[in-house]
Enzyme design. Structure first.
Site, PDB file in Angstrom:
ATOM      1  CG  HIS A  38     -45.130 -33.772 -39.084  1.00 12.23           C
ATOM      2  ND1 HIS A  38     -45.507 -32.547 -39.156  1.00 12.23           N
ATOM      3  CD2 HIS A  38     -45.641 -34.221 -37.639  1.00 12.23           C
ATOM      4  CE1 HIS A  38     -46.099 -32.422 -37.955  1.00 12.23           C
ATOM      5  NE2 HIS A  38     -46.265 -33.398 -37.247  1.00 12.23           N
TER       6      HIS A  38
ATOM      7  CG  ASP B  75     -44.179 -32.971 -31.926  1.00 14.99           C
ATOM      8  OD1 ASP B  75     -45.050 -33.693 -31.993  1.00 14.99           O
ATOM      9  OD2 ASP B  75     -44.099 -31.852 -32.652  1.00 14.99           O
TER      10      ASP B  75
END
Length: 443
Positions: free
Chosen positions: A266, A339
């Site tokens: 992330h 993702d």
């Protein structure tokens, strides 16, 4: 605009403003490792360079082909996307929707772009109460009358529980793994899946198929069933079957494996230096097990694996990994999802207009949470019009998405969630009993 929080973030439940080698061992690991090494016959190339599916793969149904034939180019491109919409109600006016879609409500955003689906988050204002979520999902489906939506959520349980506190507080994967009993993984998934379906959510981005072998891993950890590929494989296959028992679609994640990292994708770009042999023994078995259990979706990881693809591209953008390993070697012909595309791991090398095009060319079908929706949509549409993405390649992805929808009863008419029924199903005594049983069996 507020910063999005990634689709599978371990810490993403906050508001957007904040935003050792395992052993192979066991019959299951042996079988899945064999599946990982047994490559099917290579698919033939079509004249435009896209890959034709092997002859052994089942053709799409006549219903899917009929729907595909009457879709416009813009509708086909829309099917490739699963964005976040903002607000608790289909008619909620939000500046976030206006900024991202040029449409001020969730219903108008869906009607304008006709995406394949949407994903719900508490930080987007989507999760308030049982009756509110039911009204939202029903309203979003009404905004997409021609082709029902995939409505997704990250409800792994444990650390990643986007529907808390509405749903039963089921133990996370590591606790279920500690029971050593795959039947409990199946029961937990069936409970969660039945509660999601009662809310009008038909796709869960679960189970986690990563093997957590790095104690410094900041993003997977207890989200995985364990550090033994054989045990993880058994649990993943059971969970997929449990979700399917409830009628909920599954997304095994994060391919080709996110378990041996010490960087969070992330916020950075992890590099995993597993050789092909190590990958076959350690990372591949749970994904092969998920495919054997007929998972609907496999989600990619924003990780670099230079010994599997020396280009330096993250796996989400890697054709050798998504097409070469996942499609050709493991034989997966379901939907490949990225993702979340707002994560730093996939944005370091290329711009937000290039990423979705490169992902599709690598083998992706579903583009999750692009940070700039209009830029992503326009870039994919332009790539198809220019021939960079062939019409055959576009149809291939849309056909997979429509086939998934048909399999889950979502191709012709979306089920209508019943708020009274949902209130009875969620956090029922029977479901809470399953949670307590798992806690008591963990060791």
């Amino acid at each position: 605009m507020a910063t999005m929080v990634a689709g599978c973030a371990a810490s993403g439940a906050a508001s957007p403003a904040g935003s050792a080698a395992g052993r192979e061992g066991g019959a299951v690991a042996s079988a899945t490792a064999t599946a990982a090494t047994a490559a099917p016959a290579a698919p033939s190339a079509t004249p435009d360079g896209s890959q034709a599916p092997p002859a052994s793969r089942a053709s799409a149904s006549s219903k899917v082909e009929a729907v595909l034939a009457r879709m416009s180019l813009e509708e086909k491109v829309g099917q490739l996307f699963m964005p976040v919409v903002y607000g608790a109600d289909p008619g909620t006016v939000s500046g976030e929707n206006s900024a991202r879609f040029g449409a001020d409500t969730p219903a108008k955003a869906v009607a304008k772009y006709r995406p394949g689906g949407v994903i719900l988050f508490p930080w987007a204002g989507n999760i308030k109460s049982v009756r509110q979520v039911v009204a939202l999902t029903n309203g979003l489906q009404k905004a997409s009358p021609k082709i029902p939506l995939l409505i997704g959520a990250d409800q792994e349980n444990g650390r990643v529980s986007r529907l808390a506190p509405l749903v039963t507080a089921m133990p996370g994967a590591s606790v279920i793994g500690a029971t050593g009993d795959p039947s409990l993984a199946r029961k937990a998934a069936e409970v969660t899946g039945s509660e999601l379906r009662a809310l009008g959510i038909n796709l869960d981005f679960a189970p986690v198929a990563d093997v957590n072998v790095n104690p410094r891993n900041p993003v997977i950890g207890p989200r995985a069933y364990g550090s033994d590929p054989a045990k993880v494989s058994r649990m993943v296959a059971a969970a997929v079957k449990g979700f399917h028992d409830s009628g909920t679609a599954t997304a095994a994640k994060h391919f080709p494996g996110h378990g041996d990292t010490d960087v969070d994708s992330h916020t950075g770009l992890p590099v995993i230096r597993h050789s092909l042999s190590q990958w076959r023994k350690l990372d591949a078995p749970p994904f092969a097990a998920a495919i054997g259990a007929k998972t609907d979706v496999v989600m990619s990881a924003h990780v670099v694996m230079p010994k599997l693809d020396p280009s330096g591209d993250p796996s989400t953008l890697s054709k050798p990994i998504l097409t070469g390993l996942l499609r050709d070697r493991l034989g997966f012909d379901g939907v490949v999802s990225t993702d979340a595309l707002d994560m730093a791991g996939v944005r370091k090398k290329y711009g937000d207009a290039q990423v979705p095009v490169r992902a599709i060319l690598a083998g992706v079908d579903l583009l999750l949470m692009p940070p700039n929706f209009t830029k992503a949509y326009d870039s994919v549409l332009a790539a198809v019009k220019s021939g960079k993405i062939s019409r055959a390649r576009l149809d291939q992805s849309v056909r997979r998405l429509l086939t998934l929808k048909e399999a889950r009863g979502l191709l012709e008419r979306a089920p209508v969630a019943d708020p009274a029924k949902a209130e009875k199903v969620l956090r029922s005594a029977e479901h809470r009993k399953v949670a307590r049983l798992i806690e008591s069996r963990a060791r």
